[in-house]
Enzyme design. Structure first.
Site, PDB file in Angstrom:
ATOM      1  NE  ARG A 166      -1.973  -6.011   7.018  1.00 30.92           N
ATOM      2  CZ  ARG A 166      -3.065  -6.618   6.569  1.00 30.92           C
ATOM      3  NH1 ARG A 166      -3.612  -7.615   7.252  1.00 30.92           N
ATOM      4  NH2 ARG A 166      -3.599  -6.238   5.424  1.00 30.92           N
ATOM      5  CE  LYS A 198      -3.789  -2.496   2.315  1.00 29.25           C
ATOM      6  NZ  LYS A 198      -4.629  -2.629   3.552  1.00 29.25           N
ATOM      7  CE1 TYR A 248      -9.046  -3.803   0.470  1.00 29.85           C
ATOM      8  CE2 TYR A 248      -8.285  -1.691  -0.349  1.00 29.85           C
ATOM      9  CZ  TYR A 248      -8.046  -2.887   0.326  1.00 29.85           C
ATOM     10  OH  TYR A 248      -6.794  -3.137   0.854  1.00 29.85           O
ATOM     11  CG  HIS A 288      -4.733  -6.475  -0.534  1.00 29.36           C
ATOM     12  ND1 HIS A 288      -5.948  -6.740   0.045  1.00 29.36           N
ATOM     13  CD2 HIS A 288      -4.700  -7.199  -1.682  1.00 29.36           C
ATOM     14  CE1 HIS A 288      -6.628  -7.597  -0.742  1.00 29.36           C
ATOM     15  NE2 HIS A 288      -5.883  -7.879  -1.798  1.00 29.36           N
ATOM     16  CG  ASN A 306      -3.467  -2.734   7.066  1.00 31.68           C
ATOM     17  OD1 ASN A 306      -3.433  -2.161   5.973  1.00 31.68           O
ATOM     18  ND2 ASN A 306      -4.404  -3.591   7.392  1.00 31.68           N
ATOM     19  CD  GLU A 350      -8.120  -9.328  -4.107  1.00 33.41           C
ATOM     20  OE1 GLU A 350      -6.957  -9.692  -3.829  1.00 33.41           O
ATOM     21  OE2 GLU A 350      -8.984  -9.101  -3.242  1.00 33.41           O
ATOM     22  CB  THR A 399      -7.048  -6.979   9.541  1.00 34.32           C
ATOM     23  OG1 THR A 399      -7.395  -8.126   8.773  1.00 34.32           O
ATOM     24  CG2 THR A 399      -7.491  -5.733   8.819  1.00 34.32           C
ATOM     25  NE  ARG A 425      -5.907 -12.925   4.644  1.00 30.86           N
ATOM     26  CZ  ARG A 425      -6.716 -11.864   4.765  1.00 30.86           C
ATOM     27  NH1 ARG A 425      -6.621 -10.850   3.908  1.00 30.86           N
ATOM     28  NH2 ARG A 425      -7.611 -11.806   5.708  1.00 30.86           N
ATOM     29  CG  PHE A 482     -13.337   0.792   7.411  1.00 33.02           C
ATOM     30  CD1 PHE A 482     -12.758   0.215   6.297  1.00 33.02           C
ATOM     31  CD2 PHE A 482     -14.027  -0.034   8.300  1.00 33.02           C
ATOM     32  CE1 PHE A 482     -12.850  -1.157   6.055  1.00 33.02           C
ATOM     33  CE2 PHE A 482     -14.123  -1.411   8.068  1.00 33.02           C
ATOM     34  CZ  PHE A 482     -13.534  -1.971   6.942  1.00 33.02           C
TER      35      PHE A 482
HETATM   36  P1  GTP Z   1      -6.519  -6.413   3.026  1.00 29.93           P
HETATM   37  O1  GTP Z   1      -5.443  -7.420   2.797  1.00 29.93           O
HETATM   38  O2  GTP Z   1      -6.072  -4.985   2.845  1.00 29.93           O
HETATM   39  O3  GTP Z   1      -7.774  -6.738   2.252  1.00 29.93           O
HETATM   40  O4  GTP Z   1      -6.835  -6.522   4.584  1.00 29.93           O
HETATM   41  P2  GTP Z   1      -7.607  -7.686   5.321  1.00 29.93           P
HETATM   42  O5  GTP Z   1      -8.107  -8.722   4.361  1.00 29.93           O
HETATM   43  O6  GTP Z   1      -6.707  -8.126   6.418  1.00 29.93           O
HETATM   44  O7  GTP Z   1      -8.832  -6.879   5.939  1.00 29.93           O
HETATM   45  P3  GTP Z   1     -10.210  -6.459   5.223  1.00 29.93           P
HETATM   46  O8  GTP Z   1     -10.268  -6.984   3.832  1.00 29.93           O
HETATM   47  O9  GTP Z   1     -11.303  -6.796   6.158  1.00 29.93           O
HETATM   48  O10 GTP Z   1     -10.058  -4.884   5.182  1.00 29.93           O
HETATM   49  C1  GTP Z   1      -9.380  -4.242   4.124  1.00 29.93           C
HETATM   50  C2  GTP Z   1      -8.587  -3.081   4.667  1.00 29.93           C
HETATM   51  O11 GTP Z   1      -9.489  -2.119   5.198  1.00 29.93           O
HETATM   52  C3  GTP Z   1      -7.682  -3.420   5.860  1.00 29.93           C
HETATM   53  O12 GTP Z   1      -6.426  -3.906   5.462  1.00 29.93           O
HETATM   54  C4  GTP Z   1      -7.555  -2.083   6.534  1.00 29.93           C
HETATM   55  O13 GTP Z   1      -6.567  -1.259   5.895  1.00 29.93           O
HETATM   56  C5  GTP Z   1      -8.916  -1.464   6.300  1.00 29.93           C
HETATM   57  N1  GTP Z   1      -9.773  -1.692   7.467  1.00 29.93           N
HETATM   58  C6  GTP Z   1     -10.383  -2.848   7.835  1.00 29.93           C
HETATM   59  N2  GTP Z   1     -11.094  -2.687   8.962  1.00 29.93           N
HETATM   60  C7  GTP Z   1     -10.926  -1.384   9.303  1.00 29.93           C
HETATM   61  C8  GTP Z   1     -11.402  -0.576  10.386  1.00 29.93           C
HETATM   62  O14 GTP Z   1     -12.131  -1.034  11.258  1.00 29.93           O
HETATM   63  N3  GTP Z   1     -10.999   0.736  10.377  1.00 29.93           N
HETATM   64  C9  GTP Z   1     -10.191   1.265   9.423  1.00 29.93           C
HETATM   65  N4  GTP Z   1      -9.845   2.546   9.492  1.00 29.93           N
HETATM   66  N5  GTP Z   1      -9.723   0.538   8.404  1.00 29.93           N
HETATM   67  C10 GTP Z   1     -10.076  -0.752   8.347  1.00 29.93           C
HETATM   68 MG    MG Z   2      -9.179  -8.238   2.669  1.00 31.42          MG
END
Ligand code: GTP
Ligand code: MG
Length: 148
Positions: free
Chosen positions: A102, A9, A49, A115, A112, A126, A91, A85, A57
């Site tokens: 992370r 990112k 997304y 992705h 973070n 994707e 996350t 992962r 968010f």
């Molecule tokens: P990705 O690999 O980025 O997809 O992350 P993930 O699969 O671990 O988490 P998810 O797909 O649920 O969320 C995508 C992204 O949204 C996360 O990596 C975070 O950057 C952001 N995100 C998720 N939950 C929150 C939240 O509660 N608050 C905020 N500010 N950002 C969030």
């Molecule tokens: Mg995700």
């Protein structure tokens, strides 16, 4: 072989973590099958997304992803989606274990660093979105030293 989509990112790019992150996937024994540095626009980030569009968010997440260039990658190898992962970590960096990307390099869920696709189905979608021309074709000369 299984493939996953990994994206460094904008914060990871700005903080100089590209080499470190690529190195972790490389050293594990996964193969880089696609790589580009690209700044995406809002509609593209919203598509990536789309599953999160109802989340509070979501707009902040899209602002974050379009705030600068990202490094988009295809990585290939046995169980690379799930193992990727694990390499990335939870996350929320408050919950990510040390030793994960992370866990080692991030503090906030909204910054973070990286992705990774959450399933083989998401990876397929994707990769098609980010790499419409598909993956590069090459085979590591070390393959039989890594895979039985
Ligand atoms: P990705 O690999 O980025 O997809 O992350 P993930 O699969 O671990 O988490 P998810 O797909 O649920 O969320 C995508 C992204 O949204 C996360 O990596 C975070 O950057 C952001 N995100 C998720 N939950 C929150 C939240 O509660 N608050 C905020 N500010 N950002 C969030
Ligand atoms: Mg995700």
């Amino acid at each position: 072989a299984e493939q996953t989509f990994i994206m460094i990112k904008p914060d990871g790019v700005q903080r100089g973590l590209i080499g470190e992150i690529i190195s972790r996937f490389e050293k594990k024994g996964f193969y880089l099958k696609g790589l580009k540095l690209v700044t995406v626009d809002r509609p593209f980030a919203e598509k990536h997304y789309a599953d999160l569009s109802a989340k509070p968010f979501f707009n902040g997440l899209v602002d974050y992803i379009i705030s600068g260039p990202v490094v988009a990658m295809i990585w290939e190898g046995k169980n690379v989606v799930l193992t990727g992962r694990k390499i990335i970590g939870a996350t929320n960096p408050s919950q990510s274990e040390p030793g994960t990307i992370r866990g080692d390099f991030a503090v906030e869920i909204g910054r973070n660093v990286i992705h990774g696709s959450d399933s083989v189905e998401s990876a397929t979608k994707e990769i098609a979105l980010w790499f419409p021309d598909g993956p590069a074709e090459w085979k590591s000369a070390l393959h039989s030293w890594i895979y039985e």
